[in-house]
Design a protein around this motif. Structure first.
Motif, mmCIF file in Angstrom:
data_model
loop_
_atom_site.group_PDB
_atom_site.id
_atom_site.type_symbol
_atom_site.label_atom_id
_atom_site.label_comp_id
_atom_site.label_asym_id
_atom_site.label_seq_id
_atom_site.Cartn_x
_atom_site.Cartn_y
_atom_site.Cartn_z
ATOM 1 N N GLY A 291 -10.820 -12.920 3.163
ATOM 2 C CA GLY A 291 -10.907 -12.325 2.151
ATOM 3 C C GLY A 291 -11.221 -11.247 1.948
ATOM 4 O O GLY A 291 -10.860 -9.538 1.736
ATOM 5 N N GLU A 292 -12.522 -11.131 2.381
ATOM 6 C CA GLU A 292 -13.601 -10.218 2.414
ATOM 7 C C GLU A 292 -13.193 -9.055 3.684
ATOM 8 O O GLU A 292 -13.329 -7.599 3.553
ATOM 9 N N SER B 263 -2.429 -4.503 -7.427
ATOM 10 C CA SER B 263 -3.219 -5.004 -6.504
ATOM 11 C C SER B 263 -3.397 -6.277 -5.727
ATOM 12 O O SER B 263 -2.469 -7.618 -5.808
ATOM 13 N N GLU C 177 -4.766 -10.437 -5.800
ATOM 14 C CA GLU C 177 -6.124 -11.262 -5.520
ATOM 15 C C GLU C 177 -5.968 -12.522 -4.820
ATOM 16 O O GLU C 177 -5.202 -13.099 -4.203
ATOM 17 N N TRP C 178 -7.302 -12.777 -3.924
ATOM 18 C CA TRP C 178 -7.286 -13.379 -2.862
ATOM 19 C C TRP C 178 -8.068 -14.618 -3.688
ATOM 20 O O TRP C 178 -9.061 -14.852 -3.661
ATOM 21 N N TYR D 6 -10.191 -8.861 4.252
ATOM 22 C CA TYR D 6 -8.671 -7.699 4.266
ATOM 23 C C TYR D 6 -9.348 -6.846 2.820
ATOM 24 O O TYR D 6 -9.026 -5.729 3.247
ATOM 25 N N GLN D 7 -10.193 -7.028 2.175
ATOM 26 C CA GLN D 7 -10.724 -6.396 0.973
ATOM 27 C C GLN D 7 -11.135 -4.998 2.064
ATOM 28 O O GLN D 7 -11.330 -3.765 1.286
ATOM 29 N N GLU E 129 0.831 -1.068 -0.244
ATOM 30 C CA GLU E 129 -0.078 0.738 -0.078
ATOM 31 C C GLU E 129 0.560 1.212 -0.341
ATOM 32 O O GLU E 129 0.502 2.459 -0.788
ATOM 33 N N PRO F 115 -6.300 -2.306 -4.859
ATOM 34 C CA PRO F 115 -7.044 -2.618 -5.564
ATOM 35 C C PRO F 115 -7.542 -4.319 -4.929
ATOM 36 O O PRO F 115 -6.079 -5.214 -5.267
ATOM 37 N N PHE F 116 -8.256 -4.891 -4.793
ATOM 38 C CA PHE F 116 -8.574 -6.462 -3.683
ATOM 39 C C PHE F 116 -9.872 -6.436 -4.233
ATOM 40 O O PHE F 116 -10.477 -6.982 -4.457
ATOM 41 N N HIS F 117 -9.129 -7.722 -4.726
ATOM 42 C CA HIS F 117 -9.937 -8.882 -6.236
ATOM 43 C C HIS F 117 -9.758 -10.233 -5.449
ATOM 44 O O HIS F 117 -9.532 -10.617 -5.383
ATOM 45 N N LEU F 118 -10.893 -10.324 -5.084
ATOM 46 C CA LEU F 118 -11.411 -11.621 -4.861
ATOM 47 C C LEU F 118 -11.765 -13.213 -5.896
ATOM 48 O O LEU F 118 -12.929 -12.565 -6.699
#
Length: 160
Positions: free
Chosen positions: A134-135, A118, A120-121, A137-138, A107, A144-147
């Motif tokens: 994951g949610e 970014s 990717e989880w 952490y998001q 970050e 940008p954090f993608h599940l």
């Protein structure tokens, strides 16, 4: 059991040393997985950073210190785009704390230096604990954090 780190050295690579004084090439850091440690594949040249498998090492510092040092050095001059892909089938509370430190380093690089980074989880749709983690952490992160739903079977699972 902690397996040895392996490093691919490339010309014009930025070198650093880990806590044991080992010279590290930033372009590619790989660690083979074990029953308690994840596979690590950090390719600085491509900007693809992968953690995969189980993370519950007995000595968290011994395992993760070289990775965090690598990330610190990498963020000084990262690839034009960086993706950290996490494919854990299980991780413990101590790993969660290390992940927060790793996310903070990324970050900082994104916010201070404007680098595109970014996360990717990855999760199996039947693994509610991994989805919830994951949610969480998001919600905490500004990156940008993608599940990412995967169908991969966790390592060491029973064959069906």
């Amino acid at each position: 059991m902690i397996l040895p780190l392996t490093y691919e050295s490339r010309q014009n690579s930025h070198a650093m040393t880990d806590v044991q004084g080992t010279s590290l090439a930033l372009e590619h850091l790989t660690i083979e997985p074990s029953l308690v440690t994840p596979e690590v594949d950090f390719d600085g040249e491509k900007g693809l950073l992968l953690l995969r498998g189980v993370s519950m090492p007995e000595d968290m510092g011994r395992f993760y210190a070289p990775l965090l040092n690598w990330i610190r050095k990498y963020t000084e001059s990262p690839a034009s785009e960086t993706v950290l892909r996490i494919e854990f089938s299980y991780f413990n509370t101590a790993t969660s704390k290390v992940l927060l430190e790793l996310f903070a380093l990324l970050e900082h690089a994104a916010e201070e230096d404007g680098h595109e980074i970014s996360i990717e989880w990855c999760f199996n749709p039947d693994d509610f604990d991994m989805i919830e983690a994951g949610e969480n952490y998001q919600m905490l992160l500004r990156l940008p954090f993608h599940l990412v739903e995967t169908q991969a079977k966790p390592p060491f699972s029973k064959k069906q």
